[in-house]
Motif scaffolding. Sequence first.
Motif, short mmCIF file in Angstrom:
data_model
loop_
_atom_site.label_atom_id
_atom_site.label_comp_id
_atom_site.label_asym_id
_atom_site.label_seq_id
_atom_site.Cartn_x
_atom_site.Cartn_y
_atom_site.Cartn_z
N SER A 103 -45.11 -8.03 10.52
CA SER A 103 -46.10 -7.61 9.53
C SER A 103 -47.21 -8.65 9.44
O SER A 103 -47.03 -9.80 9.80
N ARG A 120 -45.72 -3.21 11.59
CA ARG A 120 -45.68 -2.68 12.95
C ARG A 120 -44.30 -2.13 13.28
O ARG A 120 -43.31 -2.53 12.66
N ASP A 146 -54.42 -5.11 17.41
CA ASP A 146 -53.43 -5.66 16.48
C ASP A 146 -52.63 -4.57 15.76
O ASP A 146 -51.68 -4.88 15.04
N ILE A 147 -53.05 -3.31 15.94
CA ILE A 147 -52.47 -2.21 15.18
C ILE A 147 -51.91 -1.17 16.16
O ILE A 147 -52.59 -0.21 16.51
N PRO A 148 -50.68 -1.35 16.63
CA PRO A 148 -50.12 -0.43 17.61
C PRO A 148 -49.77 0.94 16.99
O PRO A 148 -49.61 1.05 15.77
N SER A 191 -47.66 2.22 13.48
CA SER A 191 -47.77 1.26 12.38
C SER A 191 -47.98 1.98 11.05
O SER A 191 -48.47 3.11 11.00
#
Length: 96
Positions: free
Chosen positions: A46, A41, A78-80, A83
Amino acid sequence: MTDLREIKEVFSVQSRSGTMVVVAGASNLPVSRKLTAILRRPDGSSTETVAYKDWLPRRTPAVHEVEGFLLVGLEKSDIPDGSSVEIRIDGMASIG
């Protein structure tokens, strides 16, 4: 050498437990085989998870230089943006 690939798109897959990420480029990673993904991220944190390469639906007949990976157990949140991800065959160096 680490092969970090920028995540271009992220979308939920209701019929599967995980989130699909689309990355630029192509690799020779196998489809439908258990892989390891390390999500990195922008804040420096991570997460390691299981991943599966999946076929992306084609909307045009042209060949696209992108791949899709299902990241098991992760939510879209969870995945901005910004990333990156490293995908490996379990126990082996990354292939890109």
